[in-house]
Structures are given as C-alpha cells and as structure tokens.
Design a protein around this motif. Structure first.
Motif, PDB file in Angstrom:
ATOM      1  N   MET A   1       4.119   6.515  -6.669  1.00  0.00           N
ATOM      2  CA  MET A   1       2.945   5.898  -6.068  1.00  0.00           C
ATOM      3  C   MET A   1       3.356   5.115  -4.824  1.00  0.00           C
ATOM      4  O   MET A   1       4.493   4.650  -4.715  1.00  0.00           O
ATOM      5  N   ARG A   2       2.425   4.945  -3.928  1.00  0.00           N
ATOM      6  CA  ARG A   2       2.712   4.260  -2.663  1.00  0.00           C
ATOM      7  C   ARG A   2       2.466   2.763  -2.818  1.00  0.00           C
ATOM      8  O   ARG A   2       1.540   2.188  -2.244  1.00  0.00           O
ATOM      9  N   ASN A   3       3.309   2.126  -3.626  1.00  0.00           N
ATOM     10  CA  ASN A   3       3.265   0.680  -3.761  1.00  0.00           C
ATOM     11  C   ASN A   3       4.695   0.158  -3.877  1.00  0.00           C
ATOM     12  O   ASN A   3       5.654   0.931  -3.929  1.00  0.00           O
ATOM     13  N   MET A   4       4.846  -1.159  -3.940  1.00  0.00           N
ATOM     14  CA  MET A   4       6.169  -1.768  -3.828  1.00  0.00           C
ATOM     15  C   MET A   4       7.065  -1.491  -5.025  1.00  0.00           C
ATOM     16  O   MET A   4       8.289  -1.552  -4.910  1.00  0.00           O
ATOM     17  N   LEU A   5       6.494  -1.145  -6.181  1.00  0.00           N
ATOM     18  CA  LEU A   5       7.317  -0.844  -7.340  1.00  0.00           C
ATOM     19  C   LEU A   5       8.183   0.391  -7.106  1.00  0.00           C
ATOM     20  O   LEU A   5       9.331   0.450  -7.540  1.00  0.00           O
ATOM     21  N   PHE A   6       7.652   1.365  -6.387  1.00  0.00           N
ATOM     22  CA  PHE A   6       8.342   2.633  -6.204  1.00  0.00           C
ATOM     23  C   PHE A   6       9.010   2.752  -4.832  1.00  0.00           C
ATOM     24  O   PHE A   6       9.557   3.804  -4.506  1.00  0.00           O
ATOM     25  N   ASP A 133      -4.615   4.575   0.668  1.00  0.00           N
ATOM     26  CA  ASP A 133      -3.806   4.897  -0.509  1.00  0.00           C
ATOM     27  C   ASP A 133      -2.871   3.759  -0.876  1.00  0.00           C
ATOM     28  O   ASP A 133      -2.697   3.442  -2.066  1.00  0.00           O
ATOM     29  N   GLU A 134      -2.267   3.124   0.115  1.00  0.00           N
ATOM     30  CA  GLU A 134      -1.361   2.012  -0.173  1.00  0.00           C
ATOM     31  C   GLU A 134      -2.115   0.839  -0.788  1.00  0.00           C
ATOM     32  O   GLU A 134      -1.624   0.196  -1.726  1.00  0.00           O
ATOM     33  N   THR A 138      -1.486  -0.400  -4.553  1.00  0.00           N
ATOM     34  CA  THR A 138      -1.020  -1.778  -4.697  1.00  0.00           C
ATOM     35  C   THR A 138      -1.942  -2.538  -5.642  1.00  0.00           C
ATOM     36  O   THR A 138      -1.481  -3.312  -6.491  1.00  0.00           O
ATOM     37  N   VAL A 139      -3.252  -2.331  -5.513  1.00  0.00           N
ATOM     38  CA  VAL A 139      -4.205  -2.962  -6.430  1.00  0.00           C
ATOM     39  C   VAL A 139      -3.968  -2.456  -7.848  1.00  0.00           C
ATOM     40  O   VAL A 139      -3.981  -3.243  -8.809  1.00  0.00           O
TER      41      VAL A 139
END
Length: 326
Positions: A1-6, A133-134, A138-139
């Motif tokens: 996914m396009r968030n900070m975890l990945f 998407d980001e 992120t949400v």
C-alpha cells in the motif's frame, strides 16, 4: 500500500512528515473537547443503569467515534467505520468484506474533501500534497492502527481499575494517577501483541536463532515487554511499570508510532472522564476470570461487566461542567 508502513527511505520520510504535520494541526483544546464530548455521550447512555459492559459500551465505541470526528467522517458513518475496523482486526471469514467496506467509506471521504475541504485530517493530508491513493491508504493505516490500539489500551486500563481495589484507593488518595496506570498497562498488556507478516530482507543471527532472507516473521512487542531476562523477573516489575517508557509498545526506530501524543491523549481523556464520573466502578463478579477477544493482534477483553452506585453517579454528574460542549 502507498503509506508510510510499507515505504522506506525518502518516500517513508515524505509520507510520515505529511501525516505528523497534519496531526499537529489538531488543537489541544479541540482534541480534549472532542474526547470529553464523546465520553460523556457514551457514559450518559448507561450511567443510570448502575452496570454496563465497559468494553462494548465504552472502550470500543470511544476511539472510533473520536477518530471519525478528527478525520471528518459524517456522524452517520462512524458506527459502520468502527465495526469494519474491528471485524478486520479480528480476522476470520468476514475480514475481507470488512476491509472492502472500510476502503469504500474512506474513498468516499477523500473524494468529499477534495471537493469540499474542511478543518480535518483528511483535508490536511491532501493539503500536504499527498495523492488520492496516498491519502486514502494513509487514512486506512492511521484509523486501523488508532482504533485497534486505542480500544485495547482503553479496555485494559479500565479492566485494571475495575479489578484492582488497591489501584482505585491509590488514585483516590493521589498516590497514583491515570497516566501511570496507563503505562503499567503498556508493559503488561500492550495493545498490539503481535505485528503479523514482516519479511526479512537479509540473513541475520538473532542471539543464535538463524533468520534467512525471505523468512516470514511475527514480531511480538508483548513478548519483548514481558522478557524476564531483560526486566529481572516479577519482583522488579513494579519499578518498571509506572514511570519507565523503555517498553516496545510504540515500536522503535524509523517506523516508531508517529501518533503517540494523540493516542495518549485519547486514552487518558477517556479513562479520566470515566473515572471522574464513576470512581466507585468495580467488577460485577470479581471471581470471574478475564476472557479475551480471540484476536492475536490486539489484546482486548471480550467482556468487562462492571457496576457502580447509580444514584451517586447521577449526583456527581450534576456537579460536573459539560467540558465537551465548550
């Protein structure tokens, strides 16, 4: 996914900075008022009964309702959002459908805020330059992690208050305070027990255990926090629990939880409001052992039946200023 975890490296820094910058825009007065307003609404719904399941009637709905407001979701979507998150975290046959429901609700909210910006976290993430998407993903990450962990932390703190008379006496006499009780819970019942599905990117030797590149790992903050070799056994535990923050409940390193202040404020506000209004709450059946939710990710009591003096609680309510409405 396009968030900070990945993400990692500069991409991770960019996404994390956007999230933390957005969080910083939530004023402390607004945050406290939101938490108190939600807490009072929930407590008012059962205070006259003299008893409640404090998990299903308070610890579960509180974080979801607060975070839904901070992210700007309409009130009518809050319950669906919360239920989808808890079903997803519990795993099982309904988890995939719950995830689809959650994505649908978030997609709709991000689209709303692109058309109609407001003073909420979704709008601020978009203003930080994140793509659709980001922002959506992120949400998804923030609200899953926030609801799951804050629910578990709130429930286990309430459980400690209800089960342990010594804790209630110490709080009434000023020998302890709610933040100290919350830190004890982080050590003994860390909200996120296991982080499922991390893949080793290189061979490693962890104290004699060989990990190969590509191995699937389960990282256990709960195991780390209860490690007797590190803490020195149960006899030393009390010196750790109250004021020591070297537990791993927030994670560590570049991916350490970026919302510690929000989580602490949410749980502290919710538990303190409950304690202020029901300072005689206790387990309805003290001999009943705790039954845990089956999730191996978050540690939440399945039920926590508590009781209190309803007449006394109503009298106390009349002396309290409605802080959440100001």
């Amino acid at each position: 996914m396009r968030n900070m975890l990945f993400a990692h490296g500069e991409e991770h820094v960019r996404l994390r900075r956007a999230f933390k910058t957005s969080l910083a825009k939530i004023g402390q007065r607004r945050l406290r008022a939101t938490i108190t307003r939600v807490a009072d609404h929930l407590i008012d719904s059962f205070v006259g009964d003299g008893q409640a399941d404090i998990v299903s009637q308070y610890a579960i709905p509180l974080p979801g309702a607060v975070l839904a407001r901070l992210f700007g979701f309409p009130a009518q979507e809050s319950e669906r959002l919360q239920q989808a998150i808890l079903t997803l975290l519990a795993g099982g046959e309904e988890a995939l459908d719950a995830n689809a429901t959650l994505h649908g609700l978030i997609d709709t909210q991000v689209a709303r805020r692109r058309q109609e910006p407001r003073a909420d976290l979704v709008t601020w993430l978009l203003e930080e330059g994140l793509s659709f998407d980001e922002t959506r993903e992120t949400v998804w990450l923030a609200i899953n992690a926030g609801v799951g962990s804050s629910t578990a932390w709130t429930a286990n703190t309430c459980a400690l208050l209800a089960r342990t008379e010594d804790t209630r006496i110490d709080l009434r006499s000023g020998l302890r305070h709610i933040p100290g009780v919350m830190r004890e819970v982080l050590w003994d019942h860390t909200p996120v027990q296991q982080v499922i599905g991390r893949v080793a990117t290189a061979d490693a030797d962890l104290y004699g255990t060989i990990v190969r590149r590509g191995d699937l790992l389960v990282v256990s903050p709960a195991g780390a926090n209860l490690d007797h070799a590190r803490i020195g056994g149960d006899s030393h535990r009390s010196t750790y629990a109250e004021d020591n923050s070297s537990h791993l409940s927030w994670g560590n390193g570049a991916h350490e939880c970026p919302a510690q202040g929000l989580a602490f404020a949410l749980v502290q506000g919710g538990v303190e409001r409950l304690w202020t209004r029901l300072d005689d709450l206790h387990l309805t059946d003290p001999d009943q052992p705790t039954r845990w939710n089956p999730s191996i990710i978050v540690r939440i009591p399945a039920r926590l039946p508590v009781s209190w003096d309803a007449r006394r609680a109503r009298a106390r309510a009349e002396t309290l200023a409605p802080l959440g409405d100001r």
